[in-house]
Design an enzyme around this catalytic site. Structure first.
Site, short mmCIF file in Angstrom:
data_model
loop_
_atom_site.label_atom_id
_atom_site.label_comp_id
_atom_site.label_asym_id
_atom_site.label_seq_id
_atom_site.Cartn_x
_atom_site.Cartn_y
_atom_site.Cartn_z
N HIS A 186 35.18 23.82 28.25
CA HIS A 186 35.66 22.63 28.34
C HIS A 186 37.33 22.69 29.07
O HIS A 186 37.35 24.05 29.44
CB HIS A 186 35.81 21.57 27.38
CG HIS A 186 36.69 22.04 26.07
ND1 HIS A 186 38.15 22.50 26.38
CD2 HIS A 186 36.38 22.55 24.89
CE1 HIS A 186 38.48 22.89 25.25
NE2 HIS A 186 37.64 22.97 24.25
N HIS A 195 39.57 25.66 27.91
CA HIS A 195 39.07 27.07 27.91
C HIS A 195 39.30 27.29 29.57
O HIS A 195 39.73 28.50 30.36
CB HIS A 195 37.82 27.38 27.93
CG HIS A 195 37.16 26.87 26.55
ND1 HIS A 195 36.09 26.01 26.13
CD2 HIS A 195 37.70 27.39 25.30
CE1 HIS A 195 36.10 25.86 25.15
NE2 HIS A 195 36.91 26.56 24.14
N CYS A 242 35.16 17.66 0.50
CA CYS A 242 34.67 18.23 1.95
C CYS A 242 34.35 17.21 2.81
O CYS A 242 33.79 16.36 2.54
CB CYS A 242 33.28 19.23 1.66
SG CYS A 242 32.50 19.47 3.13
N LYS A 279 34.61 15.84 20.68
CA LYS A 279 33.45 15.64 20.73
C LYS A 279 33.06 14.17 20.12
O LYS A 279 32.25 13.25 20.68
CB LYS A 279 32.30 16.85 20.00
CG LYS A 279 31.88 17.80 21.02
CD LYS A 279 30.66 18.55 20.26
CE LYS A 279 30.66 19.73 21.03
NZ LYS A 279 30.07 20.90 19.85
O1 ME8 Z 1 40.03 30.45 19.15
N1 ME8 Z 1 44.03 22.59 25.68
O2 ME8 Z 1 38.36 30.51 20.38
P1 ME8 Z 1 38.30 28.87 21.09
C1 ME8 Z 1 44.37 23.77 26.31
N2 ME8 Z 1 37.53 32.53 19.09
N3 ME8 Z 1 43.68 24.88 25.98
C2 ME8 Z 1 42.65 24.91 25.13
C3 ME8 Z 1 42.49 23.68 24.36
C4 ME8 Z 1 43.07 22.38 24.72
N4 ME8 Z 1 42.97 21.32 24.55
N5 ME8 Z 1 41.30 23.92 23.71
C5 ME8 Z 1 41.14 25.10 23.88
C6 ME8 Z 1 39.14 31.03 19.38
N6 ME8 Z 1 42.10 25.75 24.56
C7 ME8 Z 1 39.08 32.40 19.29
C8 ME8 Z 1 39.84 33.28 20.05
S1 ME8 Z 1 40.87 35.61 20.62
C9 ME8 Z 1 40.96 37.16 19.96
C10 ME8 Z 1 39.62 34.51 19.41
C11 ME8 Z 1 41.76 27.27 24.80
O3 ME8 Z 1 36.97 28.80 21.73
C12 ME8 Z 1 43.02 27.63 24.48
O4 ME8 Z 1 43.05 29.13 25.22
O5 ME8 Z 1 38.59 27.97 20.19
C13 ME8 Z 1 42.83 28.11 23.21
O6 ME8 Z 1 43.85 29.33 22.69
C14 ME8 Z 1 41.22 28.73 23.24
O7 ME8 Z 1 40.54 27.91 24.05
C15 ME8 Z 1 40.74 28.77 21.91
O8 ME8 Z 1 39.35 28.80 22.25
#
Ligand code: ME8
Length: 636
Positions: free
Chosen positions: A21, A24, A146, A301
């Site tokens: 999204h 990311h 929960c 979502k």
């Molecule tokens: O946390 N605004 O993965 P993730 C800006 N797998 N950036 C955003 C965002 C938003 N609303 N939402 C997500 C994880 N991001 C772990 C990381 S690293 C070793 C493991 C982006 O799929 C942003 O880069 O939840 C955030 O840090 C990342 O997606 C989290 O992705």
């Protein structure tokens, strides 16, 4: 390759329990712009992204989709890979945590830490939900039940392996204090230093396989799998082949991690401690951005407002999407996404400012000199500020990119676009073309325009790769550009220029689904400001701030430097109130500030926000509260 020219940049590896999204995409796009910029500058770059595929959440998502976790991860990981390809992301590698090259390195590091006595068996206690088959953290627990099953939690204790993280607390604090730009921007550094004021706990790094199968088995006890964060962070190392691999030796000493604020703690606390314990060099910088909201609300979502990049890139193109997200978000602060704002910027900045300039300039060159670039004029005599404006933009872009300030880099480039547009208006080449005695002047103007476009074709390349390539092609430039090419005066006379119009077509805002009728703000009439929508007002983050310190800004009559508390964080602001308040009278006052204002450096002091004040006939009064509220409280 010398030290200064090697650069390794990573994005988070994204969980495969959701498809890509806006959030990311933002991280991945800014990382891409950064590496494109560094490659343009001649650096030796490695750019890594990937997917995080183990753990409870993935196992549950796969179960509810009725497939195996591996099949599920394969599918969603593929969706990420394709999305990045579609967006033109130039990653050098894509790591998946289910790949053998990753699991091998994770197990080697675990074994090394176990042998070194850094890992021990202890007891872990937590709030467990039998329905979800997992522990909930204190933060996740609202109302003691929960959220999915509405059943009370059970306190469970189980044996787990722990990493002796607590013993690195003192070292970590010292490391962060010694290296002020270790975590950037500063607010996130302060947040971590604040967190480290409390005692640091050891980290549970295992989960019993009786509860969770989907993970990397511990090499020294295969009745456990590795905790997903301990596994995931190591991707940055495993993707380079791990210690000893030539790729690791080349790039690891230059690593910078790019993340959002949601995963600050694992990256700023766990990861440096893990590296230290494993005897690996600590990363150079952690660059942290904030969060996107959509139409003023959290993206989720359940609200149904999740922005899929493809919905916008399909309609408006990759470059427009890249431009909007980089220009709109101040790196480090939250920003809001709306189609209305998107289309507004597309029309104002891309269609009007840049697109029109390119179309006007190339058309003038083709129509008046047959598309052949005239010889450069003698600039000393010629008198134009366009070369100076270019120099300024180049310097500002370089400085902004050092700090991941993408919005400032683009603002600087648009200053230059503005300067060239003004130059077309004031030099009036169409009038010069009518007067044969003005031929030399006309040639000089057209050379200037062609050269400005050529340089833009280089400088825009990291940000708008497709548009920049089209501009370079229209200016007869072939081959890979280099940053040094953006130096004024390199364009050869006789180069053939082609007309380039419609680089960014204007969007009919009513047809686009964006309801704003004009991209330029309505005029302010008779002292009454134009109406603002609730959503526009909602973008302002107004907060109660307590003034902790106030001092004059040196050499300024009007400015005070204020240190304020917003509860969880401290900020520095500059306020033009020195003629109305003595510093001592301000300390302790609770005032109202705009907390999400773009940072600005005023007389050498970086200001992160604005204090609200009223004025009338020479009197100024700062807004205070008539009842006490804690600093950080939201003001609506
Ligand atoms: O946390 N605004 O993965 P993730 C800006 N797998 N950036 C955003 C965002 C938003 N609303 N939402 C997500 C994880 N991001 C772990 C990381 S690293 C070793 C493991 C982006 O799929 C942003 O880069 O939840 C955030 O840090 C990342 O997606 C989290 O992705």
């Amino acid at each position: 390759m010398s030290d200064a020219t090697t650069f390794y940049l990573t994005t988070p590896i994204y969980y495969v329990n959701a498809t890509p999204h806006l959030g990311h995409a933002y991280t991945t796009i800014v990382a891409d712009a950064m590496v494109r910029y560094r490659r343009l500058a001649g650096d030796n770059v490695w750019f890594l992204t990937g997917t995080d595929e183990h753990g409870d959440n993935i196992a549950r998502a796969a179960a509810s989709a009725g497939v195996s976790p591996q099949a599920y991860a394969d599918r969603i990981s593929g969706v990420f890979r394709e999305a990045w390809k579609g967006l033109g992301i130039t990653n050098d590698d894509f790591i998946r945590t289910t790949e053998p090259r990753h699991t091998t390195v994770v197990q080697a590091i675990l074994q090394k830490l176990r042998d070194a006595g850094e890992i021990y068996l202890g007891t872990y206690g937590g709030h467990y939900c039998f329905g979800c088959e997992r522990f909930y953290t204190e933060k996740e627990i609202v109302g003691g039940k929960c959220p999915d099953h509405q059943t009370p939690f059970t306190w469970i204790e189980e044996e787990n392996y722990f990493f002796k993280m607590s013993k690195y607390q003192g070292w970590l604090i010292e490391h962060i204090e010694r290296q002020p730009d270790f975590i950037r921007p500063e607010r996130y550094r302060n947040e971590i230093l604040g967190f480290l004021r409390e005692p640091l706990q050891d980290l549970s790094i295992s989960r019993p396989r009786t509860r969770l199968e989907w993970g990397i088995p511990l090499p020294f006890d295969d009745t456990y799998v590795t905790y997903v964060w301990f596994d995931a962070l190591i991707n940055y190392v495993s993707a380079l082949g791990g210690p000893g691999d030539p790729r690791f030796e080349t790039y690891w000493p230059h690593v910078q991690h790019l993340i959002a604020k949601d995963i600050l703690k694992p990256h700023a606390v766990y990861w440096p401690c893990m590296l230290k314990a494993a005897g690996l060099p600590i990363y150079r910088h952690l660059d942290v951005h904030a969060y996107w909201t959509v139409d003023g609300r959290k993206m989720s979502k359940s609200i149904g407002n999740v922005v899929e990049p493809s919905a916008f890139t399909g309609k408006y193109g990759n470059d427009a999407f890249r431009y909007f997200v980089m220009r709109e978000m101040v790196f480090g602060l939250d920003a809001d996404f709306s189609e209305k704002a998107f289309v507004g910027r597309l029309n104002a900045d891309l269609a009007n400012d840049l697109g029109n300039l390119v179309s006007r300039a190339t058309t003038l060159i083709v129509n008046f000199v047959g598309g052949l670039v005239p010889a450069p004029p003698s600039f000393a005599a010629f008198g134009t500020d366009v070369p100076d404006a270019l120099e300024k933009a180049r310097g500002e872009v370089a400085a902004a990119m050092e700090e991941f300030a993408f919005q400032r880099a683009l603002a600087a480039l648009w200053e230059f676009v503005g300067a060239v547009n003004r130059y077309v208006d004031t030099s009036q080449p169409w009038a010069l073309a009518k007067d044969s005695t003005q031929r030399a002047m006309l040639d000089g103007v057209l050379y200037t325009l062609a050269e400005a476009l050529r340089c833009l074709g280089v400088l825009l390349a990291p940000f708008l790769p497709d548009a920049a390539a089209k501009i370079r092609a229209a200016l007869g430039q072939t081959g890979e550009p280099k940053l040094a090419d953006a130096e004024w005066g390199r364009l050869a006379a006789g180069t053939r220029v082609q007309k380039l119009s419609g680089l960014f077509p204007r969007i009919d805002e009513r047809a686009s689904g964006a309801t704003r009728t004009s991209s330029t703000p309505p005029a302010v009439q008779a002292g009454r400001a134009a109406p603002v929508t609730i959503a526009e007002f909602g973008r302002l983050d107004l907060r109660v701030a307590e003034i902790l310190a106030a001092e004059p800004v040196p050499k300024s009559r009007k400015l005070l430097k204020l240190t304020v508390s917003l509860g969880a964080e401290q900020r520095t602001l500059v306020a033009g109130i020195a003629e109305h308040y003595a510093p001592a009278d301000l300390v302790g006052k609770k005032v109202v500030v705009v907390a999400n204002l773009e940072p600005a450096t005023i007389m050498g002091v970086e200001s992160n926000g604005m204090v609200l004040a009223g004025t009338a006939e020479g009197t100024l009064a700062v807004l205070t509260l008539d009842r006490d509220l804690p600093p950080g409280s939201k003001v609506r």
